[in-house]
Design a protein around this motif. Sequence first.
Motif, short mmCIF file in Angstrom:
data_model
loop_
_atom_site.label_atom_id
_atom_site.label_comp_id
_atom_site.label_asym_id
_atom_site.label_seq_id
_atom_site.Cartn_x
_atom_site.Cartn_y
_atom_site.Cartn_z
N ALA A 116 88.18 76.91 107.29
CA ALA A 116 86.74 76.58 108.21
C ALA A 116 86.67 75.72 108.53
CB ALA A 116 85.86 77.19 107.02
N ARG A 120 85.97 73.72 112.66
CA ARG A 120 85.02 73.47 113.02
C ARG A 120 85.01 71.87 113.60
NH1 ARG A 120 82.66 71.46 108.13
NH2 ARG A 120 84.52 69.59 108.09
N LEU A 139 87.55 84.56 108.66
CA LEU A 139 86.63 84.34 108.61
C LEU A 139 84.85 84.30 109.35
CD1 LEU A 139 88.43 81.33 111.25
CD2 LEU A 139 87.39 80.83 109.61
N THR A 142 83.20 84.62 106.58
CA THR A 142 82.93 83.44 105.68
C THR A 142 81.05 83.17 106.48
OG1 THR A 142 84.92 82.88 105.15
CG2 THR A 142 83.53 81.14 105.27
N GLU A 143 81.36 83.54 107.69
CA GLU A 143 80.07 83.17 108.34
C GLU A 143 78.63 84.38 108.08
OE1 GLU A 143 81.59 83.82 113.07
OE2 GLU A 143 82.76 81.81 112.95
#
Length: 358
Positions: A116, A120, A139, A142-143
Motif C-alpha cells: 500500500a 502511494r 489493495l 484495503t481501500e
Amino acid sequence: MNGALPADMTTMAVRELGRLMPMFLWIAPTGQICAAGPTLSKVCGAGLLSGARFFDVFDLTKPSPAATMADLARLTGQRLQVRLRHGARTALRGQIVPLAGQDGLLVNLSFGIAVAEAVRDHRLTDADFATTDLTVELLYLTEAKAAVMEELAALNHRLDTARNAAEARALTDALTGLANRRALAAALARAVDAASRGRRGFALLHLDLDLFKAVNDTLGHAAGDFVLTRVAAVLRAETRKQDTVARVGGDEFVLILPGQVDPAQIDAVARRIIEGLETPLVFEGRPCRISGSIGATASCLYPVPEADRMLNDADTALYASKRRGRGRATIYAPDLRLPEDRRAPEQPGPGAGGSGAG
C-alpha cells in the motif's frame, strides 16, 4: 536493457517475462543488471537501472549480507529482503533462480506487506501488477476496509455529537440557554462534595426578579420571554466560566460560585447583577423595567455543608431582601431574622428601586 542476450533470452521473451513478472531482474554473471521488469523500472527509475550493478542499486538485508555474485548465488531458493539504496528506499522481498548456461541470475521481487505504501509512493496502478497477482484485489479490499472504517468513524462521531447534544438539551433551560434544575442539582452536589472534603468552598445565590409579573400582565408573555433572555445575558456577563447559573422557575435563578466565600466578594457580585437587571429595557417600543432580589449563603458557614440546608438558607436570605424593599442582596447569617415586610404591591410602572445590600 543492457548486456548481450543469450540465445534463449530474446527481446520478446524479456518483454513477455515482464508481463508475468513485472518486478523481475536479470543479473549477468558480472553483477550487471541486464534487464528489469517494467514495474521495477518505474519504481527504481529506468535511468538508475541502466548499466548499473545490482549492489549499486540494492542493499541486501536478509538472510545475510552479500557483496559478490557468488554470495548472491548461494542464496538461491531463500527468501530475500532488499532495500533500494536511493530515493524512497522502498523495501522489497524476493527470490533468486539461477539461469542455465552461466547466464546469471533471475530475481523476482515484490513489495510484500508494504504494497500500500509502495503504491502511494510510486503512484502505481493495477496495470503495474501481473493479472494473476492478488495484490490488486488486496489493495481493493484495503481501500474498501479503509472506506468502511472511515464511514464507521464518521457515524460514531455523529452519534457522539447527537448524544452530547441530547444530554446538553436535557440539562439546559430551553428559553434562556442556562442550566436547568437537573443540571443545578448535579453541580450543587459536586460543589458540596468538594467543600466537604476540604477543597474549594463556594457561594450559593438565589435570585428572584422584582416587578416581572407587571411586565407579563401589561406587555404579555412575549415581553416576559424577552426580559428573561436579557436577564440570562446579564447573569452570564457577571459570572465566570466555572460558575453555574440555572433557571429554576419562571423568574427564579440560582447561582453557584466556586471559590467565592468572602462576604464582600459575594455582595459585590450580587450588586453588579442587580445593577445590570435595573438597566431599562424596551420591548416593541415600550419600556419594561425590572429589578432583582438576592439571597446568598456560603459553604464556609457550615461545619458540613448540605445542599438542602444551603438552598433553604439562601431562600431565607432572599425573603429578607424582598421584605426590605426589593432590589437588594442579603447574605445569610445564623442569627438572620426576617424583618417586617416593607414591600409595596407590584404595579406596572417605571421600574424597581435602587439596589442595596442587607
